[in-house]
Design an enzyme around this catalytic site. Structure first.
Site, PDB file in Angstrom:
ATOM      1  CB  SER A 264      -0.963  -0.053   1.196  1.00 43.75           C
ATOM      2  OG  SER A 264      -2.022   0.846   1.033  1.00 43.75           O
ATOM      3  CG  ASP A 358      -5.760  -3.006  -4.690  1.00 44.04           C
ATOM      4  OD1 ASP A 358      -6.535  -2.469  -3.875  1.00 44.04           O
ATOM      5  OD2 ASP A 358      -4.513  -2.949  -4.594  1.00 44.04           O
ATOM      6  CG  HIS A 392      -4.803  -2.949  -0.998  1.00 48.38           C
ATOM      7  ND1 HIS A 392      -4.062  -2.336  -1.995  1.00 48.38           N
ATOM      8  CD2 HIS A 392      -4.432  -2.343   0.170  1.00 48.38           C
ATOM      9  CE1 HIS A 392      -3.297  -1.392  -1.464  1.00 48.38           C
ATOM     10  NE2 HIS A 392      -3.494  -1.388  -0.156  1.00 48.38           N
TER      11      HIS A 392
END
Length: 448
Positions: A264, A358, A392
């Site tokens: 991230s 994601d 994600h």
């Protein structure tokens, strides 16, 4: 998947039971059912175990359940329906699940399908040194066996995060804050900096597993920890360079370069580190962006602005969940040109990891733009791994799938994306590939 009522019942049962051990009891046929794990009941959390059951009736239908309680007391549970073979035995390496949280032959399905009883809870292992995740495995008679009844057999799998001999050392040196994990032995070992994203603090479970696999790893905090800034709206890359130098000068680190892995926000930070800091020679960006995100990033006389967001593009979904996948602006828009990381300046190597589903942001687009920029500048110093139906939060192998949880910046639960089975299979595939990439670029070095 199980409905909330049955999952909650399984969770309550886990809180009531203790001292599972390796258990068995006689059932209607007079046989003693038993469940056991191979090669044993203790292992590292990124290792598979073989779950076997014996002493059942021929072709007996059973429900296999797994569950754990985390350090905050949140419970997670999974269940799958099986049928014994003609000898009254089950082997999850060969026997297919007929329903429940997953179907098909999935040897570790009970583990990666562990689902929170309280919606939107995310499993995070904080005490990696002192205690394992204890996964309770039970066998019940019949499909959808009642978890309020006594199981036919049970056992506990202790899933540890530090191999015996790994040393955990809190770091508070200069400005650097974090935790260092040193593998057993004299080394030298490849050195890795490990970072997470907007969760803040220091997340240790991946770093401790990397150390267990022979990487001397620094789990680095960069905000929301100790005396570090409370947010990441103004970061300076010199802080990360100080951490790099601390790591590379460790007596057991094989140099002169080190690697970095981030997910991230940590993903775009490791790209910036590899671009601007000469001694970062291998970067793994999991679900990262090709531009600096949100706040500003400073390095000497250079400032990368943070690519902005458009909140109007947030989507409100079922159960008040938010899909923020389209909120982050396109790095290639004219107003964001000062945000893009000039990856072509890097001499190191990149591994871009993409979950095609994601829902945090448009990772496939960001990775495509990064690769195009490198190609346009005649660079081939990259690899890309793309996983369909994956979200994600790609974690080490066998870590339970998290579809949605509370987002610190949004202040509400958000969807991370992915489908349980393909996402979990992606994690199993990805974890050794990350290690292979890092070894490829770090172990061939010579210490200067």
């Amino acid at each position: 998947m199980l409905c909330g009522t049955r999952a909650a019942a399984a969770g309550r049962l886990l809180l009531l039971r203790s001292g599972f051990g390796s258990g068995f009891r006689r059932h209607g046929s007079g046989m003693a059912a038993r469940v056991w794990l191979e090669p044993g009941y203790k292992c590292l959390s990124d290792e598979p175990v073989r779950v076997r059951v014996g002493g059942l009736s021929p072709l007996q239908p059973v429900t296999m359940r797994a569950g754990l309680s985390d350090e905050k007391g949140e419970t997670f549970g999974s269940a799958a329906f099986y049928r014994a073979d003609e000898r009254g035995e089950l082997d999850l390496n060969r026997s297919p699940s007929l329903g429940g949280h997953y179907t098909g032959t999935e040897p570790m399905g009970l583990f990666w399908s562990l689902t929170p009883v309280k919606p939107f809870s995310r499993l995070v292992k904080r005490d990696v040194a002192g205690s394992p995740l204890r996964v309770h495995i039970e066998v019940f008679d019949g499909h959808d066996g009642d978890p309020q009844e006594r199981p036919l057999a049970s056992c506990v799998n202790e899933r540890w995060f530090m191999k015996e001999g790994v040393t955990r050392i809190p770091v508070r040196e200069g400005r650097v804050r974090g935790v260092l994990f040193v593998p057993p032995g004299d080394g030298p070992f490849p050195g890795i900096i490990d970072m997470y994203g907007s969760v803040g603090g220091v997340v240790e479970h991946r770093a401790s597993l990397l150390a267990s696999r022979g990487f001397l790893t620094l789990a680095l905090g960069y905000f929301g920890y100790d005396d570090l800034p409370k947010d990441f709206l103004n970061l300076d890359l010199e802080y990360f360079e100080e951490a790099v130098n601390l790591l590379r000068h460790h007596s057991k680190v094989k140099g002169p370069g080190v690697g970095a892995i981030g997910i991230s926000k940590g993903g775009d930070l490791v790209l910036s580190m590899t671009t601007f800091i000469p001694h970062v020679i291998a970067a793994v960006s999991i679900g990262g962006c090709n531009a600096n995100t949100l706040g500003k990033l400073h390095y000497k006389n250079i400032t990368l602005s943070g690519v902005g967001i458009t909140l109007d593009r947030a989507k409100f979904c079922e159960s008040n969940l938010i899909d923020i996948s389209e909120v982050t602006n396109n790095p290639k828009d004219e107003e964001n040109k000062d945000c893009i990381i000039p990856l072509e300046k890097a001499e190191g190597h990149f591994l871009f990891v993409v979950g095609e589903d994601d829902k945090n942001w448009n990772t496939p687009l960001f990775a495509q733009q990064a690769v195009e920029r490198l190609k346009e500048n005649g660079k081939n110093n990259y690899e890309i791994l793309t996983y369909p139906e994956s979200g994600h939060l790609l974690e080490p192998a066998y870590f339970p799938f998290c579809y949605a949880s509370f987002h610190r910046l949004v202040g509400l639960p958000v969807i991370w994306g992915g489908q349980m089975k393909p996402h979990s299979i992606a994690q199993i595939d990805l974890w050794p590939r990350i290690q292979q990439f890092l070894r490829k670029h770090l172990e061939k070095q010579s210490k200067l």
